[in-house]
Structures are given as structure tokens and as C-alpha cells.
Scaffold this motif. Structure first.
Motif, PDB file in Angstrom:
ATOM      1  N   THR A   1       0.840  -1.194   0.000  1.00 46.91           N
ATOM      2  CA  THR A   1       0.000   0.000   0.000  1.00 46.91           C
ATOM      3  C   THR A   1       0.874   1.243   0.000  1.00 46.91           C
ATOM      4  OG1 THR A   1      -1.712  -1.119   1.323  1.00 46.91           O
ATOM      5  CG2 THR A   1      -1.741   1.290   1.321  1.00 46.91           C
ATOM      6  N   ALA A   2       0.441   2.282  -0.699  1.00 46.20           N
ATOM      7  CA  ALA A   2       1.056   3.608  -0.558  1.00 46.20           C
ATOM      8  C   ALA A   2       0.045   4.566   0.057  1.00 46.20           C
ATOM      9  CB  ALA A   2       1.525   4.144  -1.899  1.00 46.20           C
ATOM     10  N   VAL A   3       0.509   5.343   1.020  1.00 46.67           N
ATOM     11  CA  VAL A   3      -0.298   6.403   1.626  1.00 46.67           C
ATOM     12  C   VAL A   3       0.378   7.725   1.291  1.00 46.67           C
ATOM     13  CG1 VAL A   3      -1.158   7.393   3.781  1.00 46.67           C
ATOM     14  CG2 VAL A   3      -1.129   4.906   3.475  1.00 46.67           C
ATOM     15  N   HIS A   4      -0.379   8.606   0.641  1.00 43.84           N
ATOM     16  CA  HIS A   4       0.174   9.866   0.125  1.00 43.84           C
ATOM     17  C   HIS A   4      -0.481  11.049   0.846  1.00 43.84           C
ATOM     18  CE1 HIS A   4       1.994   7.768  -3.327  1.00 43.84           C
ATOM     19  NE2 HIS A   4       0.871   7.081  -3.392  1.00 43.84           N
ATOM     20  N   PRO A   5       0.177  11.623   1.853  1.00 42.98           N
ATOM     21  CA  PRO A   5      -0.405  12.776   2.545  1.00 42.98           C
ATOM     22  C   PRO A   5      -0.160  14.089   1.820  1.00 42.98           C
ATOM     23  CG  PRO A   5       1.108  11.512   3.964  1.00 42.98           C
ATOM     24  CD  PRO A   5       1.361  11.117   2.552  1.00 42.98           C
ATOM     25  N   GLY A   6      -1.075  15.013   2.053  1.00 44.54           N
ATOM     26  CA  GLY A   6      -0.849  16.405   1.693  1.00 44.54           C
ATOM     27  C   GLY A   6      -0.099  17.090   2.827  1.00 44.54           C
ATOM     28  N   ALA A   7      -0.509  18.297   3.184  1.00 43.96           N
ATOM     29  CA  ALA A   7       0.202  19.081   4.194  1.00 43.96           C
ATOM     30  C   ALA A   7      -0.002  18.499   5.588  1.00 43.96           C
ATOM     31  CB  ALA A   7      -0.273  20.526   4.152  1.00 43.96           C
ATOM     32  N   VAL A   8       1.083  18.060   6.186  1.00 44.86           N
ATOM     33  CA  VAL A   8       1.067  17.518   7.551  1.00 44.86           C
ATOM     34  C   VAL A   8       2.048  18.340   8.388  1.00 44.86           C
ATOM     35  CG1 VAL A   8       1.312  15.469   9.007  1.00 44.86           C
ATOM     36  CG2 VAL A   8       0.743  15.210   6.574  1.00 44.86           C
ATOM     37  N   GLU A   9       1.582  18.879   9.490  1.00 38.96           N
ATOM     38  CA  GLU A   9       2.478  19.684  10.324  1.00 38.96           C
ATOM     39  C   GLU A   9       3.301  18.772  11.234  1.00 38.96           C
ATOM     40  OE1 GLU A   9       2.634  23.844  12.849  1.00 38.96           O
ATOM     41  OE2 GLU A   9       0.692  22.900  12.483  1.00 38.96           O
ATOM     42  N   THR A  10       4.512  18.511  10.815  1.00 37.88           N
ATOM     43  CA  THR A  10       5.490  17.736  11.593  1.00 37.88           C
ATOM     44  C   THR A  10       6.808  18.516  11.515  1.00 37.88           C
ATOM     45  OG1 THR A  10       6.154  16.456   9.647  1.00 37.88           O
ATOM     46  CG2 THR A  10       4.349  15.558  10.979  1.00 37.88           C
ATOM     47  N   GLU A  11       7.923  17.817  11.637  1.00 35.52           N
ATOM     48  CA  GLU A  11       9.225  18.464  11.443  1.00 35.52           C
ATOM     49  C   GLU A  11       9.563  18.623   9.958  1.00 35.52           C
ATOM     50  OE1 GLU A  11      12.072  16.031  13.445  1.00 35.52           O
ATOM     51  OE2 GLU A  11      11.627  16.881  15.413  1.00 35.52           O
ATOM     52  N   PHE A  12       8.658  18.191   9.073  1.00 29.13           N
ATOM     53  CA  PHE A  12       8.954  18.151   7.640  1.00 29.13           C
ATOM     54  C   PHE A  12       9.486  19.489   7.114  1.00 29.13           C
ATOM     55  CE2 PHE A  12       7.648  18.887   3.242  1.00 29.13           C
ATOM     56  CZ  PHE A  12       8.183  17.789   2.596  1.00 29.13           C
ATOM     57  N   SER A  13       8.742  20.569   7.341  1.00 30.46           N
ATOM     58  CA  SER A  13       9.151  21.863   6.793  1.00 30.46           C
ATOM     59  C   SER A  13      10.385  22.410   7.500  1.00 30.46           C
ATOM     60  CB  SER A  13       7.996  22.869   6.874  1.00 30.46           C
ATOM     61  OG  SER A  13       6.980  22.520   5.961  1.00 30.46           O
ATOM     62  N   GLU A  14      10.488  22.118   8.786  1.00 29.09           N
ATOM     63  CA  GLU A  14      11.680  22.553   9.526  1.00 29.09           C
ATOM     64  C   GLU A  14      12.939  21.882   8.971  1.00 29.09           C
ATOM     65  OE1 GLU A  14      13.178  22.503  14.133  1.00 29.09           O
ATOM     66  OE2 GLU A  14      11.023  22.696  13.774  1.00 29.09           O
ATOM     67  N   VAL A  15      12.811  20.603   8.623  1.00 30.50           N
ATOM     68  CA  VAL A  15      13.941  19.893   8.008  1.00 30.50           C
ATOM     69  C   VAL A  15      14.210  20.451   6.617  1.00 30.50           C
ATOM     70  CG1 VAL A  15      14.721  17.652   7.123  1.00 30.50           C
ATOM     71  CG2 VAL A  15      13.618  17.791   9.366  1.00 30.50           C
ATOM     72  N   ARG A  16      13.139  20.667   5.857  1.00 29.06           N
ATOM     73  CA  ARG A  16      13.299  21.215   4.494  1.00 29.06           C
ATOM     74  C   ARG A  16      14.053  22.538   4.531  1.00 29.06           C
ATOM     75  NH1 ARG A  16       8.420  21.579   0.293  1.00 29.06           N
ATOM     76  NH2 ARG A  16       9.724  20.167  -0.942  1.00 29.06           N
ATOM     77  N   PHE A  17      13.724  23.378   5.520  1.00 26.82           N
ATOM     78  CA  PHE A  17      14.343  24.701   5.604  1.00 26.82           C
ATOM     79  C   PHE A  17      15.520  24.728   6.584  1.00 26.82           C
ATOM     80  CE2 PHE A  17       9.799  25.966   4.478  1.00 26.82           C
ATOM     81  CZ  PHE A  17      10.086  26.023   3.113  1.00 26.82           C
ATOM     82  N   LYS A  18      16.019  23.542   6.915  1.00 30.15           N
ATOM     83  CA  LYS A  18      17.270  23.373   7.664  1.00 30.15           C
ATOM     84  C   LYS A  18      17.277  24.119   8.995  1.00 30.15           C
ATOM     85  CE  LYS A  18      19.515  22.321   3.353  1.00 30.15           C
ATOM     86  NZ  LYS A  18      20.534  22.605   2.342  1.00 30.15           N
ATOM     87  N   GLY A  19      16.169  23.916   9.723  1.00 27.32           N
ATOM     88  CA  GLY A  19      16.096  24.456  11.073  1.00 27.32           C
ATOM     89  C   GLY A  19      15.478  25.835  11.193  1.00 27.32           C
ATOM     90  N   ASP A  20      15.057  26.446  10.089  1.00 28.35           N
ATOM     91  CA  ASP A  20      14.438  27.776  10.126  1.00 28.35           C
ATOM     92  C   ASP A  20      12.973  27.615  10.547  1.00 28.35           C
ATOM     93  OD1 ASP A  20      13.269  30.247   9.650  1.00 28.35           O
ATOM     94  OD2 ASP A  20      14.431  30.646   7.835  1.00 28.35           O
ATOM     95  N   ARG A  21      12.742  27.692  11.855  1.00 24.34           N
ATOM     96  CA  ARG A  21      11.403  27.423  12.401  1.00 24.34           C
ATOM     97  C   ARG A  21      10.372  28.454  11.967  1.00 24.34           C
ATOM     98  NH1 ARG A  21      12.447  25.187  18.589  1.00 24.34           N
ATOM     99  NH2 ARG A  21      13.641  23.342  17.963  1.00 24.34           N
ATOM    100  N   GLU A  22      10.779  29.709  11.860  1.00 26.40           N
ATOM    101  CA  GLU A  22       9.843  30.756  11.455  1.00 26.40           C
ATOM    102  C   GLU A  22       9.336  30.513  10.032  1.00 26.40           C
ATOM    103  OE1 GLU A  22       8.387  33.281  13.230  1.00 26.40           O
ATOM    104  OE2 GLU A  22       9.269  32.081  14.835  1.00 26.40           O
ATOM    105  N   ARG A  23      10.260  30.184   9.130  1.00 25.94           N
ATOM    106  CA  ARG A  23       9.867  29.906   7.742  1.00 25.94           C
ATOM    107  C   ARG A  23       8.985  28.661   7.681  1.00 25.94           C
ATOM    108  NH1 ARG A  23      13.874  28.816   2.525  1.00 25.94           N
ATOM    109  NH2 ARG A  23      12.228  28.922   0.936  1.00 25.94           N
ATOM    110  N   ALA A  24       9.347  27.673   8.485  1.00 30.70           N
ATOM    111  CA  ALA A  24       8.571  26.424   8.503  1.00 30.70           C
ATOM    112  C   ALA A  24       7.150  26.674   9.004  1.00 30.70           C
ATOM    113  CB  ALA A  24       9.276  25.387   9.371  1.00 30.70           C
ATOM    114  N   LYS A  25       7.032  27.498  10.027  1.00 29.47           N
ATOM    115  CA  LYS A  25       5.722  27.759  10.629  1.00 29.47           C
ATOM    116  C   LYS A  25       4.780  28.430   9.618  1.00 29.47           C
ATOM    117  CE  LYS A  25       3.768  29.456  14.976  1.00 29.47           C
ATOM    118  NZ  LYS A  25       2.593  30.109  14.403  1.00 29.47           N
ATOM    119  N   LYS A  26       5.322  29.285   8.757  1.00 29.89           N
ATOM    120  CA  LYS A  26       4.496  30.009   7.794  1.00 29.89           C
ATOM    121  C   LYS A  26       3.845  29.089   6.759  1.00 29.89           C
ATOM    122  CE  LYS A  26       6.992  34.368   8.230  1.00 29.89           C
ATOM    123  NZ  LYS A  26       7.973  35.286   7.599  1.00 29.89           N
ATOM    124  N   VAL A  27       4.440  27.911   6.559  1.00 30.70           N
ATOM    125  CA  VAL A  27       3.864  26.951   5.609  1.00 30.70           C
ATOM    126  C   VAL A  27       2.437  26.594   6.007  1.00 30.70           C
ATOM    127  CG1 VAL A  27       4.065  24.583   4.725  1.00 30.70           C
ATOM    128  CG2 VAL A  27       6.119  26.012   4.971  1.00 30.70           C
TER     129      VAL A  27
END
Length: 252
Positions: A179-205
Motif C-alpha cells: 500500500t502507498a499512503v500519500h499525505p498532503g500538508a502535515v504539520e510535523t518536522e517536515f518543513s523545519e527539516v526542508r528549511f534546515k532548522g528555520d522554524r519561522e519559515r517552517a511555521k508560515k507553511v
């Protein structure tokens, strides 16, 4: 004997939420992750709360030798895995292709594609030997469509989508569900990791709408895993109510 679930990337986010849900349902757990301290804390907590057996294995799925060595060192009884949740994955950067960081590309390809393959190669053979099993691959809406500056991340998740279909076909004769499960926007560490620790930028997502949370995905994965043996959910896309596509989000 209790059933066994192996969950990669179990130190946070969807992986950790899956560990809680499967422990709640009485599964013994094999949990993997790179952050040993966090992994051991999760394992200890679940063992105490749910009285299930938990084996914690700290390694990076990108490292083929570590994957093979750690998994093969498990005692025989722990290789009777009923459910594999291929959760380990990440995004790095959000740049147009011509400005992309090649190291970021390598990290995403090595984790999202190659890491999934390394783990699946070992565990699928156990499942064939055991005559049963269910592999659940964490994809993304980025595996169904592309969006500006998402190029390589989208490519890796499209690969997961294709690999899921390939696994389904290849493992069909052995009665193994895929099975594949494909999520849309999930608020986890995902954006924080994407932006390499920039929490403010991640939060705006996630500003202006209610995103999914890790628990939502974990409960969906449990639903998929808990269907009767003759039922396989091939592919599932799950989105916040406020999100129609990868880029179409209604914000208040």
C-alpha cells in the motif's frame, strides 16, 4: 504470539505516531531512526505504556551496509514481521532546478528512494519466507503532482509511487499486501527539516489553515493495515480539508 510492525524513521512525526498506534493495538515493534536518544525514549515509553516488546535500532537507511547488518542481526523471532511501514523520508531545500544544491538532491534520493529499497529488500524476503506481510510506503501528494521548486523531492516521491506499484505486482504471488499512503500538508518536522532548522519559515507553511497532524496519518495507516487479509488498499491520498492540490490551499 503478538504481531510485529517495523517502522522506519520512528523518532518523530508520522513514524513516531505510527509506533504509538501499533503499540496501542498490541503489536510488538522494531523501530529505526538516526537519533538514538530519541529512539530509545520512544521505545521505553511505549514499552511502559502498552506493555509491548520494542526493539530500537539506530541506523541511517541511506547506509546500505548498516541497514543489512542491523536487520540481519535480529533474532529469528523478530524477523516474523507482519507490517513494514517505510516512513523514513525527508525534503531538503525549495529551490528551482538550476539553483538546486546537489548535496540536498543526494540526501533526498538516498533517503526517499534508496533507503526504502534497502529496507524493503531485506524485509520482503522475510515476508516471503513467512508467507505473509504488508508493506506500507509513505508517499506524498508530491508523488502525484509537481510544484514549483519541488523538482527533486517530487521526483523521489513519484519514484515511491512507481515502486509501490512494482512491489505490488512482484509480491502478488506471495500474498503480500502493498500500500502507498500519500499525505498532503502535515504539520510535523517536515518543513523545519526542508528549511534546515528555520522554524519561522517552517511555521508560515501552515499559516491560515488547519493542516493534518501525524496522528491523522498514523490512524489512516492503521486502518489500511487492519483490513482483512483478502483486502488490499493499493493507493490512498489524504489531504487536509483546506487543501485541494499541492499548491491550492484555502487560507483564512
Amino acid at each position: 504470539m503478538s504481531k510485529i510492525a517495523l517502522i522506519t524513521g520512528a523518532t518523530a512525526g508520522i513514524g513516531e505516531a505510527c509506533a504509538h498506534v501499533f503499540a496501542r493495538e498490541g503489536y510488538n515493534l522494531i523501530l529505526t531512526g538516526r537519533r538514538e536518544d530519541r529512539l530509545n525514549k520512544v521505545a521505553s515509553y511505549l514499552n511502559d505504556k502498552y506493555n509491548v516488546e520494542v526493539t530500537a535500532m539506530s541506523f541511517d537507511v541511506r547506509n546500505r551496509a548498516e541497514v543489512i547488518e542491523n536487520l540481519n542481526e535480529l533474532p529469528a523471532e523478530w524477523k516474523n514481521v507482519d507490517v513494514l511501514v517505510n516512513n523514513a523520508g525527508l525534503s531538503q531545500g525549495l529551490d528551482p532546478i538550476q539553483k538546486g544544491d546537489i548535496d540536498d538532491w543526494e540526501t533526498m534520493i538516498d533517503t526517499n528512494i534508496k533507503g526504502l529499497l534497502y529496507v524493503s529488500k531485506v524485509v520482503s524476503n522475510w515476508m516471503i519466507d513467512n508467507g505473509k506481510g504488508h508493506i506500507i510506503n509513505l508517499g506524498s501528494i508530491a508523488g502525484k503532482e509537481v510544484y514549483p521548486n519541488g523538482n527533486v523531492y517530487c521526483a523521489t516521491k513519484h519514484a515511491v509511487d512507481a515502486l509501490n506499484k512494482g512491489m505490488r505486482a512482484d509480491l502478488l504471488p506471495f500474498g503480500i499486501r502493498v500500500t502507498a499512503v500519500h499525505p498532503g500538508a502535515v504539520e510535523t518536522e517536515f518543513s523545519e527539516v526542508r528549511f534546515k532548522g528555520d522554524r519561522e519559515r517552517a511555521k508560515k507553511v501552515y499559516d491560515g489553515f488547519e493542516p493534518l497532524i501525524a496522528q491523522d496519518i498514523a490512524e489512516t495507516i492503521w486502518f489500511v493495515a487492519s483490513r482483512p487479509a483478502h483486502v488490499n488498499i493499493n493507493d490512498l491520498v489524504i489531504m487536509p480539508t483546506a487543501q485541494a492540490t499541492a499548491t491550492n490551499i484555502f487560507r483564512h
